[in-house]
Enzyme design. Structure first.
Site, mmCIF file in Angstrom:
data_model
loop_
_atom_site.group_PDB
_atom_site.id
_atom_site.type_symbol
_atom_site.label_atom_id
_atom_site.label_comp_id
_atom_site.label_asym_id
_atom_site.label_seq_id
_atom_site.Cartn_x
_atom_site.Cartn_y
_atom_site.Cartn_z
ATOM 1 N N GLY A 240 10.616 -4.244 -6.956
ATOM 2 C CA GLY A 240 9.865 -4.897 -7.978
ATOM 3 C C GLY A 240 9.467 -4.158 -9.312
ATOM 4 O O GLY A 240 9.761 -4.734 -10.202
ATOM 5 N N ILE A 466 7.329 -3.690 -1.173
ATOM 6 C CA ILE A 466 8.544 -3.862 -2.071
ATOM 7 C C ILE A 466 9.382 -2.660 -1.961
ATOM 8 O O ILE A 466 9.843 -2.189 -2.906
ATOM 9 C CB ILE A 466 8.150 -4.242 -3.454
ATOM 10 C CG1 ILE A 466 6.853 -3.056 -3.753
ATOM 11 C CG2 ILE A 466 7.169 -5.403 -3.525
ATOM 12 C CD1 ILE A 466 6.304 -3.376 -5.252
ATOM 13 N N GLY A 467 9.197 -1.940 -0.780
ATOM 14 C CA GLY A 467 10.038 -0.533 -0.703
ATOM 15 C C GLY A 467 9.230 0.515 -0.673
ATOM 16 O O GLY A 467 9.595 1.676 -0.329
ATOM 17 N N GLY A 509 -2.267 -1.969 -3.280
ATOM 18 C CA GLY A 509 -1.902 -2.830 -2.119
ATOM 19 C C GLY A 509 -2.258 -2.391 -0.951
ATOM 20 O O GLY A 509 -3.094 -2.943 -0.435
ATOM 21 N N ARG A 589 -6.477 9.867 1.053
ATOM 22 C CA ARG A 589 -5.950 10.059 2.183
ATOM 23 C C ARG A 589 -4.610 9.537 2.468
ATOM 24 O O ARG A 589 -4.153 8.315 1.759
ATOM 25 C CB ARG A 589 -6.776 9.151 3.122
ATOM 26 C CG ARG A 589 -6.275 9.241 4.746
ATOM 27 C CD ARG A 589 -7.748 8.683 5.815
ATOM 28 N NE ARG A 589 -7.835 7.242 5.481
ATOM 29 C CZ ARG A 589 -7.488 6.273 6.361
ATOM 30 N NH1 ARG A 589 -7.094 6.818 7.613
ATOM 31 N NH2 ARG A 589 -8.055 4.987 6.135
ATOM 32 N N GLU A 665 2.362 4.429 -8.583
ATOM 33 C CA GLU A 665 2.584 4.623 -9.700
ATOM 34 C C GLU A 665 2.332 6.071 -10.610
ATOM 35 O O GLU A 665 2.821 6.509 -11.269
ATOM 36 C CB GLU A 665 1.514 3.556 -10.322
ATOM 37 C CG GLU A 665 2.340 2.179 -9.951
ATOM 38 C CD GLU A 665 1.103 1.174 -10.409
ATOM 39 O OE1 GLU A 665 1.689 0.502 -11.611
ATOM 40 O OE2 GLU A 665 0.460 0.847 -9.801
#
Length: 721
Positions: A240, A466-467, A509, A589, A665
C-alpha cells in the site's frame, strides 16, 4: 468444554523471529486478494478516464457502447446518483475526486469520466476503450517550479523560534542551498481493486486497503448510509505504502452494485493508478544553516514547496523533519503549496520525512565540509537535550547510540575525509552518512480476545497487514499477554465489523493495535485465572485504548536511526552503484526481528531507488505522464541492490505503555541523503537534485574519459539538469 485453571508458563514470543502466520497461504496461492475472489453473478467495471488535462465533457457516446456484447451499464455524470462530499472524515475533508461522475468538469488528465460495466472483464475493457467522449478543452498548467505564481502558505504550516536572519548574519559559516525531489509513485505489486455487493440490506465491500474502518466510514458518508449498514473487508493486501485509502474505484464499485443490484468489481490498471491513487509530490526545498566555526548551529531554516491539485489541498510536510532533530538558537520551517492541473498527491512512505531528510541531511553534510568537521561529529555537536522547537522532553532518544554502533560496524573511523581520493580502476569510491527520524504516535483502537472451548484463543481487531507482518506480530503479542504458545492464537483482522482501530499508516499500526490486544488479552487471562469452564460460545473480553492515550502526552516520541552508504561512480558512464548500506535504528521494542528487519531493509532499498532511479516525468503539452507504467517508471531492480544490513540498538522507555515504535517508514528516511553524500565523497561534486542519473553525473564534470586523470574539487556543485 475446556476447564481453565492456574497460570500457563510464559512463552516469550515477543522478541523472537517468527515466520508469517499466513506465509504458507500466500506462497501456495491459497490467500486470495481483492481482485481475484470469485462471486456468483459478478459483473466487472472498467473506468474511462479523461484524455485532456482541463476542460468540460461535451458528450459521452454511451448508446453505441450499450449495444456491445455483455455491456450492462455506462455510468457517467449524466446518470450517476448524487453523492455527499460535504463532511469531515477520519483524515479531514475528502478529496472531491471521490465524488465521481457528479459534474462535467475535468480538472486533470486521467480524471474518471465514465464506468463501463459488463458481464466479463474483457467485455468491459473493450467497451470502455470504444467509448467516445468529447471535450471542450481549456488551457492547462502543470509546470512546477520554486516560488512560481500561485504559491501560497497554508494555515499553520510555519514554525518559528528566535530570529533566524539575525543568527545567520552572526554566523561564522553559512550554507544556503536548494534541493529538489521529483514526483514519485507507490508502485506496489497489487493494483487497487474492490468488489461491492448488497446482501440482506447491508453493503459489503471486499477491497485492498490500509484500513477497513476508514473506507467503511467514507463510503457511508458519501452514499448517506447508516455506518452500521456498511461492512468492508480486506484480508490480504499486496502493498500500500500510503496510497490504499479511499479511492474512486471503491466508490464506482458501490455505485454500480447499487444500480445493478448485483456484485460488481472494479480493478484499476497500472496506468490508471498513476493518476487515480495519489503519489509523492515533487518538492523544491531551500535549506539555510548558520553555524559557529566549530559547527554549532545558530540558525536552522528549511522552506519546502510541493504541488497539489486544483480540487484538493495536500501538503507534503518536508520542512517539518528538522523540528525534532537539531538544536539551534533560531529555527524557521515552512511548507508551501501551489495548485496545478494535476491529480492530488497523497501519503507515501514517510510523507515529508523522506524528501525532507534528503535536503536536510545533505545540507548538514555540506555544512560539515565547510566547517572542516566530521559529518557524524557535527550531528553530535548539535544533539538537543529536548525538542528543539517544542522544548518537550524526549521519551527516549538514542540517535547517538545509532551513530556510534553504525560507525563501528561500517568502519567510519578509517574513512579519509577528502573527496575523490579513492579509486578502483574506472570507479571512484565514497562513503556517506545521514540521520533518520520518524514520529512514534498511537491512535485509539479496540480489540476483542476470545477464549475458545477447545483451549485456543481468537483475536479480532480491525488491523491491516499490508505486507508488514502485522498479523504475525499481533499473534506474538497476544500469546505473551495470554501466556500461551503462539500456535494457540488465531488472529483475525481487516473487517470493519470488528470495531474501530487505527489504519496501517504513520508507523502507528502495530503500536496502536498491540496496545488494544494486550489490554483485552490480559483482562481475559485474569478472568480465566479465577477458574471455571469455557462455554461453547467462548469467553470474550473487549478493550478500548481511547482514554489510555493520555499517557503519551507531554513528551516527544520518535524512532531514530543512522544510515551509512558506500557508492562507486563510473568515470566513463556516470553510473552510480551502491556497494553496501548499513542502517542502525532505535525503534523501541522489536516484536519480530524477522519481519522488522525486512521492513527496515525494504525502506532502505526504497531510499536507494529514490536516490538513483525514481522519477515520474510529466509532459507539459499533454499534462500527463511520460511512461505511466513500470517500464517507464524506473524502480531499483535486484541487480541494483547491494548488501543491505539493518539492525537496532536497545531503545526502552519506562514511561511508554506499549514500547513499540514502528519500523515501517524510518528505513527510507535519510537513505537517499546518505547515498548522495557518498557520491560527493567519491567525486567531489554535490548532487542536490534527485535522482542522481548518469547524465547528471557526466554533466557535473567530475568524471573523465577512461585513462585520463580525474580532477575533483571539494567545493564543486552538480548541474541543475
Amino acid at each position: 468444554m475446556t476447564t481453565m485453571t492456574g497460570t500457563p508458563a510464559v512463552t516469550g514470543a515477543v522478541g523472537t523471529a517468527h515466520t508469517r502466520v499466513e506465509g504458507v497461504a500466500k506462497v501456495t496461492g491459497a490467500a486470495r486478494y481483492a481482485g481475484e475472489i470469485p462471486y456468483a453473478e459478478l459483473a466487472h467495471g472498467w473506468l474511462v478516464v479523461s484524455t485532456v488535462a482541463r476542460g468540460r465533457i461535451r458528450s459521452i457516446g454511451a448508446d453505441a457502447v450499450l449495444a456491445m456484447p455483455g455491456v450492462l451499464s455506462v455510468l457517467h455524470h449524466g446518470n450517476a446518483p448524487r453523492l455527499d462530499i460535504d463532511y469531515v472524515g477520519l483524515l479531514g475533508r475528502p478529496d472531491p475526486t471521490l465524488a465521481v461522475f457528479q459534474d462535467d468538469r475535468v480538472p486533470y488528465l486521467g480524471w474518471p469520466v465514465a464506468l463501463v460495466v459488463a458481464e466479463t472483464s474483457e467485455q468491459a475493457r473493450e467497451a470502455a476503450e470504444a467509448l467516445v467522449v468529447e471535450y471542450d478543452e481549456e488551457p492547462h498548467d502543470v509546470a512546477f517550479a520554486a516560488g512560481r505564481d500561485g504559491t501560497y502558505t497554508p494555515e499553520n504550516s510555519a514554525v518559528e523560534k528566535g530570529d533566524v536572519e539575525a543568527e545567520l548574519a552572526a554566523s561564522a559559516v553559512v550554507l544556503d542551498a536548494e534541493y529538489t525531489t521529483p514526483e514519485e509513485h507507490h508502485a506496489m505489486m497489487e493494483p487497487h481493486a474492490a468488489m461491492a455487493r448488497w446482501e440482506d440490506g447491508r453493503l459489503e465491500v471486499v477491497d485492498s486497503n490500509q484500513g477497513t474502518m476508514w473506507v467503511a466510514a467514507e463510503l457511508a458518508n458519501l452514499f448517506s448510509l447508516d455506518p452500521t449498514s456498511v461492512r468492508v473487508r480486506s484480508e490480504h493486501v499486496g502493498g500500500g505504502f500510503g496510497s490504499k485509502g479511499i479511492r474512486v474505484h471503491q466508490v464506482c464499485a458501490v455505485m454500480a452494485a447499487t444500480a445493478l443490484q448485483r456484485p460488481v468489481r472494479v480493478v484499476l490498471t497500472r496506468r490508471q493508478m498513476f493518476s487515480l491513487t495519489g503519489y509523492r509530490s515533487p518538492t523544491v526545498q531551500r535549506v539555510r544553516l548558520g553555524a559557529d566555526a566549530d559547527g554549532r548551529l545558530r540558525a536552522f531554516a528549511h522552506e519546502a514547496q510541493n504541488l497539489s491539485s486544483t480540487v484538493h489541498e495536500f501538503i507534503e510536510p518536508s520542512a517539518a523533519v528538522g523540528r525534532a532533530m537539531y538544536a539551534s538558537d533560531a529555527h524557521h520551517s515552512v511548507n508551501r503549496v501551489v495548485r496545478l492541473d494535476v491529480p492530488t498527491p497523497t501519503f507515501m512512505r514517510a510523507p515529508g520525512e523522506a524528501p525532507g531528510s534528503f535536503a536536510m541531511e545533505c545540507a548538514l553534510d555540506e555544512l560539515a565540509e565547510k566547517c572542516g568537521v566530521d559529518p557524524i561529529a557535527l550531528r553530535v555537536r548539535n544533539e538537543p537535550d529536548a525538542g528543539p522547537v517544542s522544548g518537550l522532553p524526549f521519551s527516549s532518544r538514542n540517535l547517538l547510540a545509532c551513530f556510534e554502533e553504525g560507525a563501528r560496524r561500517f568502519g567510519w573511523a578509517d574513512r579519509d575525509p577528502r573527496p575523490g581520493v579513492r579509486r578502483e580502476g574506472r570507479w571512484l569510491l565514497g562513503t556517506g552518512v545521514a540521520a533518520a527520524s520518524f514520529p512514534s504516535n498511537a491512535m485509539p483502537s479496540t480489540a476483542a480476545v476470545t477464549a475458545e472451548a477447545d483451549g485456543t484463543f481468537t483475536v479480532r481487531i480491525n488491523a491491516a497487514d499490508i505486507g508488514t507482518g502485522a498479523r504475525t506480530a499481533l499473534t506474538q503479542i497476544a500469546a505473551d499477554a495470554l501466556e500461551v504458545e503462539p500456535g494457540r492464537v488465531r488472529t483475525r483482522i481487516a473487517d470493519s465489523d470488528f470495531g474501530p482501530a487505527m489504519i496501517a499508516g504513520g508507523s502507528m499500526g502495530t503500536r496502536s493495535w498491540a496496545w488494544a490486544v494486550t489490554g483485552a488479552a490480559k483482562e481475559l487471562r485474569e478472568k480465566l485465572a479465577l477458574g471455571g469452564t469455557v462455554p461453547p460460545e467462548g469467553i470474550t473480553v473487549r478493550s478500548d485504548t481511547s482514554e489510555a492515550l493520555a499517557a503519551l502526552a507531554q513528551k516527544e516520541r520518535y524512532s531514530f536511526g543512522a544510515q551509512f552508504a558506500e557508492t562507486a561512480v563510473d568515470v566513463t558512464t556516470g553510473e552510480v552503484r551502491v556497494r553496501r548500506m548499513l542502517g542502525i535504528f532505535a525503534a523501541g521494542r522489536i516484536v519480530n526481528p524477522l519481519t522488522a528487519r525486512s521492513q527496515l531493509v525494504g525502506g532502505m532499498t526504497w531510499g536507494l531507488s529514490m536516490a538513483l532511479h525514481e522519477e515520474a516525468v510529466r509532459d507539459a503539452a499533454s499534462g500527463g505522464h511520460v511512461g505511466a507504467d513500470l517500464a517507464g517508471y524506473h524502480v531499483a531492480a535486484n541487480a541494483d541492490v547491494p548488501l543491505i544490513e539493518a539492525d537496532w540498538v536497545e531503545d526502552t522507555d519506562a514511561d511508554d505503555p506499549v514500547g513499540i515504535k514502528g519500523v515501517g517508514e524510518i528505513g527510507i528516511v535519510g537513505a537517499a541523503a546518505a547515498i548522495a553524500n557518498a557520491v560527493w565523497h567519491a567525486t567531489g561534486v554535490r548532487h542536490r537534485h534527485l535522482p542522481i542519473r548518469p547524465d547528471r553525473v557526466l554533466l557535473a564534470g567530475a568524471v573523465a574519459p577512461a585513462g585520463a586523470g580525474v580532477s575533483v574539487g571539494a567545493g564543486a556543485e552538480g548541474p541543475d539538469a
